[in-house]
Design an enzyme around this catalytic site. Sequence first.
Site, PDB file in Angstrom:
ATOM      1  CD  GLN A 139       1.890  -3.165   4.175  1.00  0.00           C
ATOM      2  OE1 GLN A 139       1.803  -4.466   4.081  1.00  0.00           O
ATOM      3  NE2 GLN A 139       1.227  -2.228   3.535  1.00  0.00           N
ATOM      4  CE  LYS A 249       7.850  -0.833   2.766  1.00  0.00           C
ATOM      5  NZ  LYS A 249       7.339  -1.064   1.446  1.00  0.00           N
ATOM      6  CG  HIS A 273       6.650  -0.779  -3.134  1.00  0.00           C
ATOM      7  ND1 HIS A 273       5.582  -0.561  -2.164  1.00  0.00           N
ATOM      8  CD2 HIS A 273       6.090  -2.194  -3.384  1.00  0.00           C
ATOM      9  CE1 HIS A 273       4.846  -1.646  -2.171  1.00  0.00           C
ATOM     10  NE2 HIS A 273       5.158  -2.766  -2.729  1.00  0.00           N
ATOM     11  N   GLY A 327      14.628  -6.373   1.807  1.00  0.00           N
ATOM     12  CA  GLY A 327      13.327  -6.936   0.915  1.00  0.00           C
ATOM     13  C   GLY A 327      13.639  -7.899   0.109  1.00  0.00           C
TER      14      GLY A 327
END
Length: 376
Positions: A139, A249, A273, A327
């Site tokens: 990422q 993203k 997020h 996450g």
Amino acid sequence: YEIYLNGLAGLRPPYPTDVAGLEQAARRHLAPEPYGYVAGSAGTGATERANREAFDRWRIVPRMLREVSVRDLSTELFGRTYPAPVALAPIGVQSIVHPHGELATARAAASLGVPAVLSTASSHTLEEVAEAGGPRWYQLYWPHDDEVTLSLLDRAAKSGYDTLVVTLDTWTLAWRPTDLDHAYLPFLRGTGLAIPLSDPVFRSRLERPVEEDLNAAILRWAPMFHGRSHTWDRLSLLRDNWDGPIVLKGVQHVDDALRAADAGMDGVVVSNHGGRQVDGAMASLDALPAVAAAVGERLTVLFDSGIRTGADVLKALALGARAVLLGRPYVWGLAVGGEEGVRHVVRSLLADLDLTLGLAGHRTPADLDPSALEAR
Ligand code: FNR
């Protein structure tokens, strides 16, 4: 059955199997600041709550008498087959919850064959994390110094990271009251900077070596990585310098998804997020169907923000995601049990998904579409 059979021998699972219990256990392990950093979100937490409420507005409609005794979760993403439609989301500064941080996460993911997306804000270098083996995605927090960007891409490619995830929604940190009240930002303490601080091009920008003057290095890092957004026209730099798939993203708007396709990207992650950036933003799950309808034929649509259970994964897949990113839950596993804790969380989620899929009457993720659900 593994857990029930162990129960016959008087054994209980070492960690809670539900995410809320796991979070409570992690909270007991952690100081308020790192716990708050992981659990916290932007503003009033409205978007984080919306993420969860959106899952609750969809209900699964189970189907009966279908041949689903043996399920197959395997999923193709960017020409490669993975054991399940689940990857571990990029999460930075993992050493604030466990000293092994991203190394433990990468080892757990590698042992299960699921991709762990390594954050640019990692506490360990990308070369160290690559030693865990397994599928590797990287990422990018995209620096405002093209030579540093190219150096990071080069290092990632050389270390075997094959998929690039470019996070668009965090070019600066949002208003996060928990961290503000704690006056706590791991980066300013040098945590989560292992990748830039080990980068030869970044180091060449410093007047004195990192080892001699960490504060000066942090001051150099901050404006390079934070505070200014890139623009669509700049994506060609990444496209021209990365051979593998590129995934954007943080996409929520259909027009942004269409622009991603036009810019030659390979995928998007529909994500807000985890509600940590725009407080009051729409639930990520609510953004998914329209994005999938608009670009699902052209791009691989991934999803995150709010995945907690197998039913959540099923719902996101039915609404158009090819796979989801997990996450916070795995960070709670990391906090309570390091590598073993992360493995526990991922195995639990996959077992839950497998059972829910079968009990709902589906054999594979590809069998899912919106008809598997009912909107409340
Ligand atoms: C994140 N996330 C994130 N995303 C990213 O692209 N790079 C990063 O370094 C981080 N760091 C990070 C730290 C912490 C503590 C959290 C909780 C999240 C966002 C992450 O990839 C993902 O989008 C969200 O975690 C999804 O929301 P849920 O499911 O955790 O609520």
